[in-house]
Write a protein that holds these residues in place. Structure first.
Motif, PDB file in Angstrom:
ATOM      1  N   ALA A  58       0.851  -1.761   0.155  1.00 48.22           N
ATOM      2  CA  ALA A  58       0.484   0.346  -0.386  1.00 48.22           C
ATOM      3  C   ALA A  58       0.512   1.209   0.015  1.00 48.22           C
ATOM      4  CB  ALA A  58      -1.284   0.491   1.391  1.00 48.22           C
ATOM      5  N   GLN A  59       2.218   1.247   0.779  1.00 47.89           N
ATOM      6  CA  GLN A  59       3.308   2.196   0.656  1.00 47.89           C
ATOM      7  C   GLN A  59       3.420   2.371  -1.368  1.00 47.89           C
ATOM      8  OE1 GLN A  59       6.000   1.505   2.761  1.00 47.89           O
ATOM      9  NE2 GLN A  59       5.001   1.255   4.686  1.00 47.89           N
ATOM     10  N   ASN A  60       3.209   3.745  -1.538  1.00 48.70           N
ATOM     11  CA  ASN A  60       4.071   4.546  -2.409  1.00 48.70           C
ATOM     12  C   ASN A  60       5.293   3.942  -3.696  1.00 48.70           C
ATOM     13  OD1 ASN A  60       4.891   6.077  -5.449  1.00 48.70           O
ATOM     14  ND2 ASN A  60       3.299   7.498  -4.149  1.00 48.70           N
ATOM     15  N   ALA A  61       5.099   3.038  -4.712  1.00 53.94           N
ATOM     16  CA  ALA A  61       6.407   3.157  -5.079  1.00 53.94           C
ATOM     17  C   ALA A  61       7.547   3.655  -5.286  1.00 53.94           C
ATOM     18  CB  ALA A  61       6.188   2.270  -5.864  1.00 53.94           C
ATOM     19  N   GLN A  62       6.911   4.704  -4.878  1.00 55.65           N
ATOM     20  CA  GLN A  62       8.380   6.158  -5.268  1.00 55.65           C
ATOM     21  C   GLN A  62       9.017   5.715  -3.950  1.00 55.65           C
ATOM     22  OE1 GLN A  62       6.248   6.381  -7.965  1.00 55.65           O
ATOM     23  NE2 GLN A  62       7.520   6.459  -9.204  1.00 55.65           N
ATOM     24  N   GLU A  63       8.234   5.777  -2.655  1.00 51.35           N
ATOM     25  CA  GLU A  63       8.690   6.674  -1.652  1.00 51.35           C
ATOM     26  C   GLU A  63       9.472   5.612  -1.423  1.00 51.35           C
ATOM     27  OE1 GLU A  63       6.127   8.873   0.920  1.00 51.35           O
ATOM     28  OE2 GLU A  63       6.510   9.637  -0.511  1.00 51.35           O
ATOM     29  N   PRO A  64      10.196   5.499  -0.485  1.00 55.49           N
ATOM     30  CA  PRO A  64      11.652   4.890   0.237  1.00 55.49           C
ATOM     31  C   PRO A  64      10.563   3.498   1.356  1.00 55.49           C
ATOM     32  CG  PRO A  64      11.741   6.920   1.710  1.00 55.49           C
ATOM     33  CD  PRO A  64      10.942   7.076   0.728  1.00 55.49           C
ATOM     34  N   ILE A  65      11.014   2.979   1.562  1.00 58.29           N
ATOM     35  CA  ILE A  65      10.288   1.888   2.719  1.00 58.29           C
ATOM     36  C   ILE A  65      10.562   2.917   4.123  1.00 58.29           C
ATOM     37  CG2 ILE A  65      10.636  -0.091   4.171  1.00 58.29           C
ATOM     38  CD1 ILE A  65      12.256  -1.468   0.885  1.00 58.29           C
ATOM     39  N   THR A  66       9.321   2.856   4.466  1.00 59.32           N
ATOM     40  CA  THR A  66       9.164   3.003   6.300  1.00 59.32           C
ATOM     41  C   THR A  66       9.292   2.190   7.017  1.00 59.32           C
ATOM     42  OG1 THR A  66       6.318   3.591   6.073  1.00 59.32           O
ATOM     43  CG2 THR A  66       8.686   5.419   5.124  1.00 59.32           C
ATOM     44  N   HIS A  67       9.517   2.515   7.886  1.00 57.32           N
ATOM     45  CA  HIS A  67       9.569   1.257   9.107  1.00 57.32           C
ATOM     46  C   HIS A  67       8.084   1.430  10.352  1.00 57.32           C
ATOM     47  CE1 HIS A  67      12.994  -0.597   6.844  1.00 57.32           C
ATOM     48  NE2 HIS A  67      13.045   0.301   7.318  1.00 57.32           N
ATOM     49  N   SER A  68       8.630   1.896  11.376  1.00 57.84           N
ATOM     50  CA  SER A  68       7.828   2.184  12.389  1.00 57.84           C
ATOM     51  C   SER A  68       8.126   3.360  12.534  1.00 57.84           C
ATOM     52  CB  SER A  68       8.115   1.213  13.166  1.00 57.84           C
ATOM     53  OG  SER A  68       6.868   0.907  14.483  1.00 57.84           O
ATOM     54  N   ASP A  69       6.348   3.828  12.556  1.00 56.40           N
ATOM     55  CA  ASP A  69       6.235   5.475  12.224  1.00 56.40           C
ATOM     56  C   ASP A  69       5.702   5.914  13.143  1.00 56.40           C
ATOM     57  OD1 ASP A  69       7.229   5.852   9.151  1.00 56.40           O
ATOM     58  OD2 ASP A  69       4.889   6.082   8.612  1.00 56.40           O
ATOM     59  N   GLY A  70       5.887   5.175  14.520  1.00 56.00           N
ATOM     60  CA  GLY A  70       6.008   6.108  15.205  1.00 56.00           C
ATOM     61  C   GLY A  70       4.427   5.608  16.267  1.00 56.00           C
ATOM     62  N   PRO A  71       4.182   5.866  17.339  1.00 50.11           N
ATOM     63  CA  PRO A  71       3.323   5.590  18.465  1.00 50.11           C
ATOM     64  C   PRO A  71       2.081   6.392  18.158  1.00 50.11           C
ATOM     65  CG  PRO A  71       4.539   7.262  19.537  1.00 50.11           C
ATOM     66  CD  PRO A  71       5.105   6.984  17.748  1.00 50.11           C
ATOM     67  N   ILE A  72       0.909   5.565  18.141  1.00 55.83           N
ATOM     68  CA  ILE A  72      -0.958   5.885  17.779  1.00 55.83           C
ATOM     69  C   ILE A  72      -1.205   6.541  18.825  1.00 55.83           C
ATOM     70  CG2 ILE A  72      -2.409   5.348  16.822  1.00 55.83           C
ATOM     71  CD1 ILE A  72      -0.283   5.171  14.630  1.00 55.83           C
ATOM     72  N   VAL A  73      -1.547   5.921  19.754  1.00 54.79           N
ATOM     73  CA  VAL A  73      -2.113   6.062  20.698  1.00 54.79           C
ATOM     74  C   VAL A  73      -1.188   5.477  22.110  1.00 54.79           C
ATOM     75  CG1 VAL A  73      -4.213   4.832  22.728  1.00 54.79           C
ATOM     76  CG2 VAL A  73      -3.950   4.589  20.101  1.00 54.79           C
ATOM     77  N   THR A  74      -1.457   6.710  22.681  1.00 56.59           N
ATOM     78  CA  THR A  74      -0.024   6.325  23.525  1.00 56.59           C
ATOM     79  C   THR A  74      -0.238   6.731  25.205  1.00 56.59           C
ATOM     80  OG1 THR A  74       0.194   9.204  23.433  1.00 56.59           O
ATOM     81  CG2 THR A  74       1.403   7.780  22.115  1.00 56.59           C
ATOM     82  N   GLY A  75       0.457   6.578  25.955  1.00 51.45           N
ATOM     83  CA  GLY A  75       0.420   6.863  27.787  1.00 51.45           C
ATOM     84  C   GLY A  75       1.671   7.722  27.678  1.00 51.45           C
ATOM     85  N   THR A  76       1.774   9.137  28.607  1.00 54.47           N
ATOM     86  CA  THR A  76       2.745   9.758  28.406  1.00 54.47           C
ATOM     87  C   THR A  76       3.156   9.428  30.172  1.00 54.47           C
ATOM     88  OG1 THR A  76       2.701  12.121  29.424  1.00 54.47           O
ATOM     89  CG2 THR A  76       1.015  11.607  30.191  1.00 54.47           C
ATOM     90  N   SER A  77       4.437  10.631  30.715  1.00 57.32           N
ATOM     91  CA  SER A  77       5.349   9.832  31.365  1.00 57.32           C
ATOM     92  C   SER A  77       4.803   8.941  32.277  1.00 57.32           C
ATOM     93  CB  SER A  77       5.094  11.430  32.888  1.00 57.32           C
ATOM     94  OG  SER A  77       5.508  12.434  32.099  1.00 57.32           O
ATOM     95  N   VAL A  78       5.579   8.533  33.076  1.00 53.01           N
ATOM     96  CA  VAL A  78       5.668   7.087  34.215  1.00 53.01           C
ATOM     97  C   VAL A  78       7.360   8.123  35.059  1.00 53.01           C
ATOM     98  CG1 VAL A  78       6.116   4.993  35.571  1.00 53.01           C
ATOM     99  CG2 VAL A  78       5.417   5.302  32.992  1.00 53.01           C
TER     100      VAL A  78
END
Lengths: 244, 229
Positions: free
Chosen positions: A12-32
């Motif tokens: 589903a990623q655009n063939a022109q674009e470089p392969i992206t891996h993990s793009d970052g967190p989605i649902v997040t918890g803050t400080s512990v």
């Protein structure tokens, strides 16, 4: 506003674009936050799971007990945390089935988490979390408080704060705790953590004043039910000049 | 967003956790020292995270750079040394560990360990020896060395005080010669001075100084305070 990126299958990623891996967190918890005190370890986290700037889930538990004397506090991606919880449960069942009289102590759980996160970062598929691991050894009563994150970075300290807390709470924690690890009472420890969580609620826009707190001592573990911190907003009346 | 062509910075598996290491080799000793601060950007993670490790009674390894990678290098070196001991019924010599480390780093040439190592100890003749590495395994034996975040501050100081560079009337120690002519006491004094000075200027260096002294009697460890600001 930074857009929220979903993890797409490679096709589903655009063939022109470089392969992206993990793009970052989605649902997040803050400080512990975690500290050492006279009787053991105390850890606190709020109950919020954010979806970007949306306060999406307001009753989430980010403190996970492992056995009788190990507590794990998670910040970062909640989905990744839930996967790690599953892995930890598998580990616990495996250990139970051995029935060899040995138990996995806090440093073992810490080491396991470190190796899990480091191997995933090396695959370029990071588990997007920072963990605070705390515990007290069952026989020696030795306290353990460690940090491990998505890169596999580890360190141990008498005060630990993840995320925003590393900037806002860590200086306060160090001032209150450093050098007093063996004399701080439970009441003092509770107050230190509550005060820091309140400061975080005032300034961290991804936080909540509803928190959970856990303590681990040689006698075992106690995790509080969620409770709300008292806040004071009267000063807001006098603030002018922000366009309000 | 679909219309946006702007790219967020993608995941980086590396991070620089700072920290400085130093080593001086003498006729019958080797001094290897590190500060104990671990940083992340402007944050101090902890004031005591050792990054120098005793591998045997005559070998010590120090790491700086990406903490998880350094940690992995030390773990794997220890595993190799253990299996060597069982296979050959003797401890690995420092030059042997030196070659092993070079090979191990080069094996990950295309996904390197972001770790800047110094291996120090005694060679087979009992002389001090130091091996200098880059992240991908290029290795060299040197008489003194600094690595890590304050390397650029400390190395010129060592060149001047240990190798007598730019000093009139003192015998120059060449970069390729194996050991310095300093006494152990002098080497330790220079080590402490190097770190107190580096701590003044480098924000990633400070908190505590850990010194390992390798002699034929074994490895002695000392911890001294540094500035904590």
């Amino acid at each position: 506003m930074a857009s929220i990126k979903l993890k797409l299958p490679q096709a589903a990623q655009n063939a022109q674009e470089p392969i992206t891996h993990s793009d970052g967190p989605i649902v997040t918890g803050t400080s512990v936050l975690g500290i050492k005190y006279k009787d053991g370890i105390m850890v606190a986290a709020d109950c919020l799971a954010s979806y970007g700037s949306l306060a999406r889930f307001r009753d989430v538990n980010r403190l996970q007990a492992f056995g009788e004397r190990t507590i794990i506090g998670a910040s970062g991606d909640i989905g990744d945390f839930q996967y790690v919880q599953d892995e930890l449960e598998k580990l616990m069942i495996k250990d139970f089935c051995l029935a060899d009289g040995h138990e996995l102590a806090t440093p073992h759980v810490y080491s396991y988490l470190h190796r899990l996160l480091y191997s995933r970062r090396s695959e370029m598929k990071p588990l997007w979390n920072s963990y605070v691991v705390g515990g007290v050894h069952s026989s020696s009563s030795q306290r353990f408080l460690g940090y491990v994150d998505l890169l596999g970075t580890t360190y141990q300290s008498s005060t630990i704060a993840t995320g925003f807390g590393a900037h806002l709470a860590q200086p306060l924690l160090r001032k209150a705790v450093e050098g007093r690890e063996d004399t701080l009472t439970e009441e003092e420890a509770v107050k230190i953590l509550d005060d820091c969580m309140r400061v975080l609620f005032y300034r961290d826009a991804r936080s909540l004043n509803r928190i959970r707190r856990a303590k681990v001592t040689k006698d075992g573990m106690e995790v509080t039910d969620p409770y709300s911190l008292e806040t004071e907003w009267a000063f807001a009346e006098h603030i002018v000049g922000y366009g309000a | 967003m679909a219309t946006s062509s702007a790219k967020e910075a993608s995941f980086s598996p590396y991070e620089d956790n700072g920290g400085t290491n130093l080593a001086i080799a003498g006729q019958d000793y080797c001094v290897i020292a590190s500060d104990t601060r671990q940083s992340r950007g402007y944050n101090i993670n902890t004031r005591f995270a050792p990054k120098t490790f005793k591998l045997s009674d005559k070998t010590v390894l120090s790491t700086a750079g990406c903490q998880p990678d350094g940690n992995m290098v030390v773990t794997r070196i220890k595993q190799h040394m253990e299996s060597y001991k069982h296979a050959h019924n003797k401890e690995m010599s420092t030059p042997a560990v030196g070659q092993l480390l070079s090979t191990m780093l080069y094996m990950k040439r295309f996904f390197p360990y972001y770790s800047f190592n110094i291996l120090g100890g005694l060679d087979k003749e009992g002389k001090g020896c130091i091996y200098s590495y880059d992240a991908i395994g290029s290795a060299e034996r040197v008489p003194c060395l600094a690595s890590g975040s304050a390397a650029a501050l400390v190395q010129p100081f060592l060149d001047n005080q240990v190798r007598n560079c730019n000093q009139v009337g003192k015998p120059r120690i060449m970069a390729a010669s194996p050991v310095s002519h300093l006494s152990l006491d002098q080497a330790i004094k220079i080590t402490k001075d190097a770190f107190t000075s580096a701590t003044e200027r480098d924000i990633y260096t400070g908190d505590n100084l850990q010194i390992f002294i390798v002699t034929r009697d074994g490895v002695e460890e000392q911890v001294h305070p540094l500035k904590r600001d």
